[in-house]
Design a protein around this motif. Structure first.
Motif, PDB file in Angstrom:
ATOM      1  N   LYS A 162      34.002  -4.732  41.997  1.00 48.61           N
ATOM      2  CA  LYS A 162      33.924  -4.466  43.451  1.00 48.61           C
ATOM      3  C   LYS A 162      32.499  -4.111  43.886  1.00 48.61           C
ATOM      4  O   LYS A 162      32.088  -4.428  44.996  1.00 48.61           O
ATOM      5  CB  LYS A 162      34.857  -3.302  43.828  1.00 48.61           C
ATOM      6  CG  LYS A 162      36.321  -3.638  43.762  1.00 48.61           C
ATOM      7  CD  LYS A 162      37.157  -2.392  44.061  1.00 48.61           C
ATOM      8  CE  LYS A 162      38.622  -2.643  43.782  1.00 48.61           C
ATOM      9  NZ  LYS A 162      39.403  -1.407  43.868  1.00 48.61           N
ATOM     10  N   ARG A 163      31.798  -3.404  43.000  1.00 44.89           N
ATOM     11  CA  ARG A 163      30.494  -2.871  43.390  1.00 44.89           C
ATOM     12  C   ARG A 163      29.299  -3.657  42.846  1.00 44.89           C
ATOM     13  O   ARG A 163      28.164  -3.320  43.161  1.00 44.89           O
ATOM     14  CB  ARG A 163      30.373  -1.418  42.912  1.00 44.89           C
ATOM     15  CG  ARG A 163      31.415  -0.497  43.490  1.00 44.89           C
ATOM     16  CD  ARG A 163      31.301   0.956  43.029  1.00 44.89           C
ATOM     17  NE  ARG A 163      31.045   1.110  41.616  1.00 44.89           N
ATOM     18  CZ  ARG A 163      30.108   1.903  41.098  1.00 44.89           C
ATOM     19  NH1 ARG A 163      29.322   2.607  41.872  1.00 44.89           N
ATOM     20  NH2 ARG A 163      29.942   1.997  39.800  1.00 44.89           N
ATOM     21  N   LYS A 164      29.501  -4.686  42.066  1.00 39.69           N
ATOM     22  CA  LYS A 164      28.386  -5.335  41.369  1.00 39.69           C
ATOM     23  C   LYS A 164      27.335  -5.933  42.303  1.00 39.69           C
ATOM     24  O   LYS A 164      26.169  -5.987  41.953  1.00 39.69           O
ATOM     25  CB  LYS A 164      28.889  -6.379  40.378  1.00 39.69           C
ATOM     26  CG  LYS A 164      29.507  -7.615  40.954  1.00 39.69           C
ATOM     27  CD  LYS A 164      29.971  -8.531  39.843  1.00 39.69           C
ATOM     28  CE  LYS A 164      30.745  -9.698  40.425  1.00 39.69           C
ATOM     29  NZ  LYS A 164      31.324 -10.519  39.385  1.00 39.69           N
TER      30      LYS A 164
ATOM     31  N   GLU B  22      27.701  -3.180  32.369  1.00 36.35           N
ATOM     32  CA  GLU B  22      28.142  -4.312  31.549  1.00 36.35           C
ATOM     33  C   GLU B  22      28.082  -3.961  30.065  1.00 36.35           C
ATOM     34  O   GLU B  22      28.981  -4.312  29.300  1.00 36.35           O
ATOM     35  CB  GLU B  22      27.299  -5.550  31.852  1.00 36.35           C
ATOM     36  CG  GLU B  22      27.609  -6.160  33.201  1.00 36.35           C
ATOM     37  CD  GLU B  22      26.639  -7.255  33.620  1.00 36.35           C
ATOM     38  OE1 GLU B  22      25.697  -7.572  32.847  1.00 36.35           O
ATOM     39  OE2 GLU B  22      26.816  -7.802  34.725  1.00 36.35           O
ATOM     40  N   LYS B  23      27.006  -3.271  29.679  1.00 34.68           N
ATOM     41  CA  LYS B  23      26.878  -2.835  28.282  1.00 34.68           C
ATOM     42  C   LYS B  23      28.018  -1.882  27.915  1.00 34.68           C
ATOM     43  O   LYS B  23      28.627  -1.994  26.854  1.00 34.68           O
ATOM     44  CB  LYS B  23      25.525  -2.158  28.066  1.00 34.68           C
ATOM     45  CG  LYS B  23      25.271  -1.723  26.654  1.00 34.68           C
ATOM     46  CD  LYS B  23      23.918  -1.061  26.506  1.00 34.68           C
ATOM     47  CE  LYS B  23      23.726  -0.549  25.109  1.00 34.68           C
ATOM     48  NZ  LYS B  23      22.516   0.256  24.968  1.00 34.68           N
ATOM     49  N   ASP B  24      28.322  -0.960  28.835  1.00 33.60           N
ATOM     50  CA  ASP B  24      29.412  -0.006  28.613  1.00 33.60           C
ATOM     51  C   ASP B  24      30.758  -0.731  28.496  1.00 33.60           C
ATOM     52  O   ASP B  24      31.584  -0.407  27.638  1.00 33.60           O
ATOM     53  CB  ASP B  24      29.453   1.012  29.753  1.00 33.60           C
ATOM     54  CG  ASP B  24      30.517   2.077  29.532  1.00 33.60           C
ATOM     55  OD1 ASP B  24      30.586   2.617  28.406  1.00 33.60           O
ATOM     56  OD2 ASP B  24      31.287   2.352  30.480  1.00 33.60           O
ATOM     57  N   LEU B  25      30.976  -1.735  29.351  1.00 35.93           N
ATOM     58  CA  LEU B  25      32.214  -2.510  29.292  1.00 35.93           C
ATOM     59  C   LEU B  25      32.344  -3.252  27.958  1.00 35.93           C
ATOM     60  O   LEU B  25      33.429  -3.275  27.362  1.00 35.93           O
ATOM     61  CB  LEU B  25      32.281  -3.501  30.463  1.00 35.93           C
ATOM     62  CG  LEU B  25      32.591  -2.902  31.833  1.00 35.93           C
ATOM     63  CD1 LEU B  25      32.346  -3.933  32.925  1.00 35.93           C
ATOM     64  CD2 LEU B  25      34.014  -2.379  31.883  1.00 35.93           C
ATOM     65  N   VAL B  26      31.261  -3.833  27.505  1.00 36.83           N
ATOM     66  CA  VAL B  26      31.270  -4.546  26.224  1.00 36.83           C
ATOM     67  C   VAL B  26      31.546  -3.574  25.079  1.00 36.83           C
ATOM     68  O   VAL B  26      32.334  -3.867  24.176  1.00 36.83           O
ATOM     69  CB  VAL B  26      29.943  -5.314  26.013  1.00 36.83           C
ATOM     70  CG1 VAL B  26      29.830  -5.826  24.582  1.00 36.83           C
ATOM     71  CG2 VAL B  26      29.836  -6.460  27.005  1.00 36.83           C
TER      72      VAL B  26
ATOM     73  N   LYS C 202      37.623   0.379  34.817  1.00 42.01           N
ATOM     74  CA  LYS C 202      36.149   0.310  34.835  1.00 42.01           C
ATOM     75  C   LYS C 202      35.682  -1.060  35.304  1.00 42.01           C
ATOM     76  O   LYS C 202      34.764  -1.171  36.117  1.00 42.01           O
ATOM     77  CB  LYS C 202      35.571   0.556  33.432  1.00 42.01           C
ATOM     78  CG  LYS C 202      35.444   1.969  33.020  1.00 42.01           C
ATOM     79  CD  LYS C 202      34.759   2.015  31.638  1.00 42.01           C
ATOM     80  CE  LYS C 202      34.801   3.370  31.032  1.00 42.01           C
ATOM     81  NZ  LYS C 202      34.175   3.389  29.690  1.00 42.01           N
ATOM     82  N   TYR C 203      36.316  -2.082  34.794  1.00 40.42           N
ATOM     83  CA  TYR C 203      35.915  -3.439  35.150  1.00 40.42           C
ATOM     84  C   TYR C 203      36.177  -3.715  36.628  1.00 40.42           C
ATOM     85  O   TYR C 203      35.330  -4.284  37.326  1.00 40.42           O
ATOM     86  CB  TYR C 203      36.631  -4.477  34.293  1.00 40.42           C
ATOM     87  CG  TYR C 203      36.272  -5.888  34.703  1.00 40.42           C
ATOM     88  CD1 TYR C 203      35.072  -6.455  34.282  1.00 40.42           C
ATOM     89  CD2 TYR C 203      37.104  -6.617  35.549  1.00 40.42           C
ATOM     90  CE1 TYR C 203      34.714  -7.733  34.692  1.00 40.42           C
ATOM     91  CE2 TYR C 203      36.744  -7.890  35.968  1.00 40.42           C
ATOM     92  CZ  TYR C 203      35.558  -8.452  35.533  1.00 40.42           C
ATOM     93  OH  TYR C 203      35.190  -9.698  35.953  1.00 40.42           O
TER      94      TYR C 203
END
Length: 170
Positions: free
Chosen positions: A74-76, A88-92, A68-69
């Motif tokens: 790559k797409r940020k 970012e919230k999902d990653l956290v 996911k990260y």
């Protein structure tokens, strides 16, 4: 440092006692005893299998987070501000879930600690009972465990000075 002080105190008490009477002191290596017991080996295999299962699950979770990260990284630059914030919230949250899983399974009060406690307690009790029986049968005054901290596994009641110390403190 505290262990050294305790060890010195124990040795001084024992040598002082030797002046009054001949003490019979022995020691055991409880780790060596446990490793030779078939029920300990079976229990350790069960624990190892459970640890492996949890570690594999943890690795999957970490790999999913990493994927996911990497995708996000790559797409940020082409993502909208809102979409970036969501990812970012999902990653956290995923990171928090991984951390919680690790703590729940391997932490101080985690499942592994509880399983070890539940499975090993009967084995340890059996060993301590056998040590006490050997000490009584062979008239030992003290039995120490050399496989870790200085630890009394058996001591004759007549050498317990707890109440004298408590009286002195009152």
């Amino acid at each position: 440092m505290k262990k050294i002080g305790i060890a010195v105190s124990v040795i001084c008490i024992l040598f002082a006692s030797v002046l009054h009477a001949q003490l019979k002191i022995g020691y055991v290596d409880s780790d060596a005893i446990m490793k030779q017991l078939p029920e300990y080996q079976d229990t350790q295999k069960k624990l190892d299998a459970q640890i492996k299962e949890w570690q594999e699950e943890l690795s999957k979770m970490e790999a999913a987070w990493k994927a996911k990260y990497d995708d996000y990284d790559k797409r940020k630059l082409i993502l909208s501000e809102q979409k970036r914030a969501e990812i970012e919230k999902d990653l956290v949250q995923t990171e928090d879930q991984i951390s919680k899983y690790r703590q729940d399974k391997f932490g101080v009060k985690g499942e592994l600690f509880q399983k070890q406690e539940d499975l090993m307690k009967p084995i340890q009790n059996r060993i301590f009972t056998a040590i006490a029986d050997v000490a009584k049968e062979n008239d030992y005054d003290f039995i120490f465990d050399r496989s870790g901290q200085i630890l009394f596994l058996y001591a004759k009641e007549q050498y317990d000075v707890t109440n004298l110390v408590l009286d002195k403190l009152k």
